[in-house]
Design a protein around this motif. Structure first.
Motif, PDB file in Angstrom:
ATOM      1  N   SER A 184       0.802  -1.236   0.000  1.00 19.57           N
ATOM      2  CA  SER A 184       0.000   0.000   0.000  1.00 19.57           C
ATOM      3  C   SER A 184       0.827   1.274   0.000  1.00 19.57           C
ATOM      4  N   ASN A 185       2.117   1.170   0.370  1.00 23.86           N
ATOM      5  CA  ASN A 185       2.899   2.383   0.541  1.00 23.86           C
ATOM      6  C   ASN A 185       3.758   2.663  -0.693  1.00 23.86           C
ATOM      7  N   SER A 186       3.467   3.770  -1.359  1.00 23.04           N
ATOM      8  CA  SER A 186       4.208   4.107  -2.575  1.00 23.04           C
ATOM      9  C   SER A 186       5.663   4.471  -2.281  1.00 23.04           C
ATOM     10  N   ALA A 187       5.989   4.679  -1.014  1.00 25.07           N
ATOM     11  CA  ALA A 187       7.370   4.991  -0.634  1.00 25.07           C
ATOM     12  C   ALA A 187       8.212   3.736  -0.429  1.00 25.07           C
ATOM     13  N   SER A 188       7.613   2.567  -0.557  1.00 24.08           N
ATOM     14  CA  SER A 188       8.369   1.324  -0.421  1.00 24.08           C
ATOM     15  C   SER A 188       9.335   1.187  -1.593  1.00 24.08           C
ATOM     16  N   ASP A 189      10.591   0.887  -1.273  1.00 21.04           N
ATOM     17  CA  ASP A 189      11.583   0.827  -2.347  1.00 21.04           C
ATOM     18  C   ASP A 189      12.384  -0.471  -2.363  1.00 21.04           C
ATOM     19  N   TYR A 190      12.020  -1.400  -1.509  1.00 22.65           N
ATOM     20  CA  TYR A 190      12.723  -2.688  -1.482  1.00 22.65           C
ATOM     21  C   TYR A 190      11.700  -3.743  -1.115  1.00 22.65           C
ATOM     22  N   PHE A 191      11.746  -4.859  -1.839  1.00 19.77           N
ATOM     23  CA  PHE A 191      10.771  -5.930  -1.626  1.00 19.77           C
ATOM     24  C   PHE A 191      11.507  -7.256  -1.604  1.00 19.77           C
ATOM     25  N   ILE A 192      10.985  -8.177  -0.808  1.00 17.81           N
ATOM     26  CA  ILE A 192      11.686  -9.446  -0.630  1.00 17.81           C
ATOM     27  C   ILE A 192      10.664 -10.548  -0.434  1.00 17.81           C
ATOM     28  N   TRP A 193      10.988 -11.720  -0.939  1.00 14.34           N
ATOM     29  CA  TRP A 193      10.150 -12.899  -0.748  1.00 14.34           C
ATOM     30  C   TRP A 193      10.892 -13.898   0.139  1.00 14.34           C
ATOM     31  N   TYR A 194      10.126 -14.435   1.102  1.00 13.61           N
ATOM     32  CA  TYR A 194      10.650 -15.472   1.976  1.00 13.61           C
ATOM     33  C   TYR A 194       9.791 -16.729   1.862  1.00 13.61           C
ATOM     34  N   LYS A 195      10.433 -17.851   2.083  1.00 13.33           N
ATOM     35  CA  LYS A 195       9.754 -19.148   2.144  1.00 13.33           C
ATOM     36  C   LYS A 195       9.894 -19.673   3.560  1.00 13.33           C
ATOM     37  N   GLN A 196       8.792 -20.101   4.152  1.00 11.62           N
ATOM     38  CA  GLN A 196       8.855 -20.653   5.496  1.00 11.62           C
ATOM     39  C   GLN A 196       8.272 -22.058   5.510  1.00 11.62           C
ATOM     40  N   GLU A 197       9.118 -23.026   5.747  1.00 12.92           N
ATOM     41  CA  GLU A 197       8.669 -24.409   5.908  1.00 12.92           C
ATOM     42  C   GLU A 197       8.246 -24.637   7.345  1.00 12.92           C
ATOM     43  N   SER A 198       7.442 -25.654   7.547  1.00 12.97           N
ATOM     44  CA  SER A 198       6.889 -25.934   8.860  1.00 12.97           C
ATOM     45  C   SER A 198       7.992 -26.127   9.896  1.00 12.97           C
ATOM     46  N   GLY A 199       7.907 -25.382  10.981  1.00 16.02           N
ATOM     47  CA  GLY A 199       8.867 -25.527  12.066  1.00 16.02           C
ATOM     48  C   GLY A 199      10.204 -24.860  11.838  1.00 16.02           C
ATOM     49  N   LYS A 200      10.307 -24.068  10.759  1.00 16.48           N
ATOM     50  CA  LYS A 200      11.577 -23.421  10.448  1.00 16.48           C
ATOM     51  C   LYS A 200      11.410 -21.909  10.336  1.00 16.48           C
ATOM     52  N   GLY A 201      12.524 -21.220  10.283  1.00 12.27           N
ATOM     53  CA  GLY A 201      12.496 -19.782  10.093  1.00 12.27           C
ATOM     54  C   GLY A 201      12.326 -19.415   8.635  1.00 12.27           C
ATOM     55  N   PRO A 202      11.909 -18.177   8.358  1.00 16.19           N
ATOM     56  CA  PRO A 202      11.799 -17.721   6.971  1.00 16.19           C
ATOM     57  C   PRO A 202      13.146 -17.804   6.261  1.00 16.19           C
ATOM     58  N   GLN A 203      13.091 -18.258   5.033  1.00 15.75           N
ATOM     59  CA  GLN A 203      14.306 -18.429   4.229  1.00 15.75           C
ATOM     60  C   GLN A 203      14.231 -17.506   3.021  1.00 15.75           C
ATOM     61  N   PHE A 204      15.269 -16.725   2.808  1.00  8.36           N
ATOM     62  CA  PHE A 204      15.324 -15.788   1.690  1.00  8.36           C
ATOM     63  C   PHE A 204      15.206 -16.512   0.353  1.00  8.36           C
ATOM     64  N   ILE A 205      14.340 -15.964  -0.532  1.00  8.51           N
ATOM     65  CA  ILE A 205      14.219 -16.521  -1.878  1.00  8.51           C
ATOM     66  C   ILE A 205      14.815 -15.561  -2.895  1.00  8.51           C
ATOM     67  N   ILE A 206      14.244 -14.353  -2.922  1.00  9.08           N
ATOM     68  CA  ILE A 206      14.668 -13.381  -3.928  1.00  9.08           C
ATOM     69  C   ILE A 206      14.204 -12.002  -3.488  1.00  9.08           C
ATOM     70  N   ASP A 207      14.927 -10.980  -3.906  1.00  6.26           N
ATOM     71  CA  ASP A 207      14.516  -9.617  -3.583  1.00  6.26           C
ATOM     72  C   ASP A 207      14.588  -8.747  -4.834  1.00  6.26           C
ATOM     73  N   ILE A 208      14.010  -7.556  -4.716  1.00  8.40           N
ATOM     74  CA  ILE A 208      14.012  -6.633  -5.843  1.00  8.40           C
ATOM     75  C   ILE A 208      13.905  -5.211  -5.314  1.00  8.40           C
ATOM     76  N   ARG A 209      14.607  -4.311  -5.941  1.00  6.39           N
ATOM     77  CA  ARG A 209      14.522  -2.905  -5.562  1.00  6.39           C
ATOM     78  C   ARG A 209      13.580  -2.195  -6.526  1.00  6.39           C
ATOM     79  N   SER A 210      13.123  -1.036  -6.114  1.00  4.39           N
ATOM     80  CA  SER A 210      12.058  -0.365  -6.857  1.00  4.39           C
ATOM     81  C   SER A 210      12.506   0.193  -8.199  1.00  4.39           C
ATOM     82  N   ASN A 211      13.803   0.186  -8.444  1.00  2.35           N
ATOM     83  CA  ASN A 211      14.273   0.663  -9.754  1.00  2.35           C
ATOM     84  C   ASN A 211      14.267  -0.461 -10.801  1.00  2.35           C
ATOM     85  N   MET A 212      13.726  -1.605 -10.416  1.00  2.00           N
ATOM     86  CA  MET A 212      13.631  -2.740 -11.330  1.00  2.00           C
ATOM     87  C   MET A 212      12.181  -3.193 -11.423  1.00  2.00           C
TER      88      MET A 212
END
Lengths: 115, 113
Positions: free
Chosen positions: B26-54
């Protein structure tokens, strides 16, 4: 080799008790975080420390007190535990804050159950 | 298949199909985005990220698309495998808020054999 580690993995305790969760990272990162994940899987940041200095402090009861003895460790102490504190707590770390946001790496979590 | 990550919905896909997981911010000022995968019983694991200039970024079997006009982010997983079964979270960072990530509510991906 574990990058971000937490102890204990499970913590079961009575209401009113005081407990601590420990976190260590061996990634050489300068910034560490604590997150809370509720029963609906909603993940919310609580605190962030950069080189032992508090930089993010969300609206968290003052019963929660983070302590960073050095930049590789960020512990979470909780006083007078309440039923609503039951959740999974995650520690995370990233490289230097203040510059472009960098990837945060999460620990395995500590499941806290308050009876 | 497609899904919007509200109230932890479930996306079920057949093994080998492509998956698309959507996220609205919702926030147009957001400039960095990231996706995480969380398997059962584990912590979030980094998948991929993207900056707002892409608009697009590709990893191994994963692609993130960013549409700033409609404030929409998607994660595409090619040739979905059973090991992809997990809860997927998008997160955003608003410029000027230090390293604070705001997470979405997550989408559960179930891969059917």
């Amino acid at each position: 080799d574990t990058a971000v580690s937490q102890t204990p993995k499970y913590l079961v305790t009575q209401m009113g008790n005081d407990k601590s969760i420990k976190c260590e990272q061996n990634l050489g990162h300068d910034t560490m975080y604590w997150y809370k994940q509720d029963s609906k899987k909603f993940l919310k940041i609580m605190f962030s420390y950069n080189n032992k200095e508090l930089i993010i402090n969300e609206t968290v009861p003052n019963r929660f007190s983070p302590k960073s003895p050095d930049k590789a460790h960020l512990n979470l102490h909780i006083n007078s535990l309440e039923l609503g504190d039951s959740a999974v707590y995650f520690c995370a770390s990233s490289r230097l804050a203040g510059g472009p946001v960098d990837t945060q790496y999460f620990g395995p979590g500590t499941r806290l159950t308050v009876l | 298949g497609e899904s919007v990550g509200l109230h932890l919905p479930t996306l079920s896909v057949q093994e080998g199909d492509n998956s698309i997981i959507n996220c609205a911010y919702s926030n147009s000022a957001s400039d960095y985005f990231i996706w995480y995968k969380q398997e059962s019983g584990k912590g979030p694991q980094f998948i991929i990220d993207i900056r707002s200039n892409m608009d697009k970024r590709q990893g191994q079997r994963v692609t993130v698309l960013l549409n700033k006009t409609v404030k929409h982010l998607s994660l595409q997983i090619a040739a979905t495998q059973p090991g992809d079964s997990a809860v997927y979270f998008c997160a955003e960072n608003i410029a000027g808020t230090a390293s604070k990530l705001t997470f979405g509510t997550g989408t559960r991906l179930q891969v059917m054999l």
